[in-house]
Design an enzyme around this catalytic site. Structure first.
Site, PDB file in Angstrom:
ATOM      1  N   PHE A 149      44.146  37.175  42.714  1.00 55.46           N
ATOM      2  CA  PHE A 149      45.201  37.556  43.657  1.00 55.46           C
ATOM      3  C   PHE A 149      44.711  37.640  45.091  1.00 55.46           C
ATOM      4  CE2 PHE A 149      43.290  41.774  43.265  1.00 55.46           C
ATOM      5  CZ  PHE A 149      43.439  42.269  44.549  1.00 55.46           C
ATOM      6  N   SER A 226      37.652  38.522  38.125  1.00 55.52           N
ATOM      7  CA  SER A 226      36.733  39.618  37.830  1.00 55.52           C
ATOM      8  C   SER A 226      35.677  39.167  36.804  1.00 55.52           C
ATOM      9  CB  SER A 226      37.519  40.810  37.284  1.00 55.52           C
ATOM     10  OG  SER A 226      38.231  40.409  36.140  1.00 55.52           O
ATOM     11  N   CYS A 281      35.920  39.352  47.632  1.00 48.87           N
ATOM     12  CA  CYS A 281      34.719  39.301  46.799  1.00 48.87           C
ATOM     13  C   CYS A 281      33.462  39.332  47.652  1.00 48.87           C
ATOM     14  CB  CYS A 281      34.723  38.048  45.946  1.00 48.87           C
ATOM     15  SG  CYS A 281      34.631  36.576  46.947  1.00 48.87           S
TER      16      CYS A 281
END
Ligand code: NAD
Length: 497
Positions: A149, A226, A281
């Site tokens: 996302f 993830s 990230c």
């Protein structure tokens, strides 16, 4: 209520929506659209469309592919603001930040515009007398991209333009939390002249992902998300015989040595810790302050945090938007509580924020913890929110050991005025992307993006030369054009003569 549909075979999907999910405006907490969640049959239809298209797209000349890519570049560039608005409306990041994400996506499209040079092979004349060899790289066929996302434009564009430039057909499964941007990209690719079925988007969740991982027609999977899901995708995809690159989570450390410019370091920690509300990230989530700079650095960071304006990303003057969902807001707030319970010093508690926006939005303000230790959950877990932890280290060696002991290895940075220390760090640190006085060292499109350890499963990084390599397979051709001197029958193993 808007409906976000799949985009298959060159057009929006008009069939029965089946299961649907809510898409929220995170700055108000209101449901803004319903997104179709693909069934196994829907995904199969998209893969079949891609398979039909791949058969002819692989034969499209490099000139034709380049023309489509340039046309797509022009459209995305002209409508960049529209794309950024779509990102802000569903992700929540402020408009400037969304525009930056679009720009980084455009960088990859521009890189893919150079596809004739990227796909050039090699030729060796006379590997044996009258025998030549050449190496070519060919497309894989149908490839899947599964994206998170937090970068609904940039991450799909890390892969899709390169895969298509290389002659593949793509099925993209974007995040169901902010699906609109990818549907816009698909429509604009079609407008740029991309043949039907070369780029398809299916929205969905685990059900759709599992079909892509198992589907025998899908040859390769590029995943970003993830770590637990990345590991799962890598294991299931490779077990099904596919080429898989699965980029996972992160816990990025920024080491500040005593000789660093502390104003530069404090600016960097705040920008990289709280930009996009920490939902990057490559966000810095741990600052390692090497003695004796801790107190001074924490004071400078806290001073800057007081000026950050948290609010609706569409409002001018806001620096940081909301979190993506209510569940994620609650999870991040839970970590703030856990940090306090574990004994870390809460210098700034973002749960008290007064946002410039609707009270129904998913707000957590910038949060700073000092005296964090490696056993605390705020240190061990990827929080993916605006929570910055300062860990104190007694020496460079202690700081390095902390970074290298961490299971993640996506990005890191060192702040120092000492070139020798910086060089030692770049050599010794076990992390894929390293910044020296640069806090978010995201490689440009012509380099490759990827972490080490639990931040990447597989051996190919995204875009750049590794991206081209991932989306193609090598073939070496050895040729002889017989002439009367060919020598007749010879059952011996061919050797150089
Ligand atoms: P996520 O892992 O929840 O979801 C990623 C994708 O996988 C989505 O398309 C989602 O629909 C799908 N998915 C979710 N659960 C699944 C399951 N159980 N089985 C199969 N598919 C599933 O990640 P997210 O919350 O969307 O994104 C944030 C995460 O992505 C963070 O951990 C962040 O560090 C990471 N990330 C990494 C990079 C990188 O380059 N390493 C870049 C961006 C984001």
């Amino acid at each position: 209520m808007d409906r976000v549909t799949h985009f298959v075979d060159g057009k929006p999907w008009t069939g029965d929506p089946g299961r649907q999910g809510d898409v929220f405006d995170p700055a108000t907490g209101v449901v803004s659209a319903r997104v179709d969640l693909a069934s196994a049959a829907d995904v199969d239809a998209a893969v079949r469309a891609a398979e039909r298209a791949a058969a002819s797209w692989r034969d499209a000349s490099l000139a034709r592919r380049t023309a489509v890519m340039f046309a797509f570049r022009e459209i995305v560039s002209a409508r960049a603001a529209r794309l950024a608005e779509a990102v802000t409306a569903e992700h929540g990041k402020v408009l400037d930040d969304a525009a930056g994400e679009v720009r980084r996506g455009l960088d990859v499209i521009e890189y893919a515009c150079g596809l004739p040079a990227l796909l050039r092979g090699g030729f060796s004349e006379n590997v044996s007398t009258g025998v030549d060899s050449y190496a070519i790289r060919q497309p894989l066929g149908v490839v899947a991209v599964i994206s998170p996302f937090n970068f609904p434009v940039m991450v799909p564009l890390w892969f899709v333009p390169i895969a298509i430039a290389c002659g593949n057909a793509v099925v993209l499964k974007p995040s169901e939390k902010d699906p609109t941007a990818s549907t816009l990209l698909a429509a604009w690719f079609a407008e740029a002249g991309l043949p039907e079925g070369v780029f398809n988007v299916v929205h969905g969740d685990k059900e759709a992902v599992d079909v892509l991982l198992d589907h025998p027609t899908v040859r390769a999977v590029s995943f970003v998300g993830s770590t637990p899901v990345a590991r799962y995708v890598y294991e299931r995809g490779t077990a099904a015989g596919k080429r898989v690159q699965a980029l996972g989570g992160a816990k990025n450390h920024m080491v500040v040595l005593p000789d660093a410019d502390l104003d530069l370091a404090a600016d960097a920690a705040v920008s990289a810790g709280f930009g996009s509300a920490g939902e990057r990230c490559m966000a810095v989530s741990v600052v390692v302050a090497v003695d004796p700079v801790g107190d001074d650095l924490v004071a400078r960071i806290a001073g800057r945090m007081a000026k950050i304006r948290t609010g609706d990303g569409r409002r001018p003057g806001c620096d940081m938007g909301p979190l993506v969902t209510a569940a994620h807001r609650d999870r991040v707030a839970g970590y703030v509580a856990a940090g306090i319970a574990a004994g870390a010093a809460a210098v700034v508690d973002g749960r008290d924020v007064a946002p410039a926006g609707d009270p129904g939005g998913f707000w957590v303000g910038p949060t700073l913890f000092d005296h964090v230790t490696p056993g605390m959950p705020i240190y061990t877990d990827e929080i993916f929110g605006p929570v910055l932890s300062v860990v104190r280290a007694r020496s460079y060696d202690e700081a390095l050991e902390l970074v290298n002991r961490n299971p993640y290895g996506n990005g890191t940075a060192i702040f120092t005025a000492d070139g020798g220390a910086a060089r030692r760090f770049q050599h010794e640190v076990e992390v894929g992307m390293v910044g020296i006085n640069v806090p978010i060292p995201v490689p440009m499109a012509y380099y490759s993006f990827g972490g080490w350890k639990a931040s990447l499963f597989g051996d190919s990084h995204a875009h750049g030369a590794e991206g081209v390599h991932f989306f193609t397979r090598g073939k070496v051709v050895t040729t002889r054009w017989p002439d009367p001197r060919h020598g007749g029958v010879n059952l011996g193993f061919p050797t150089q003569t």
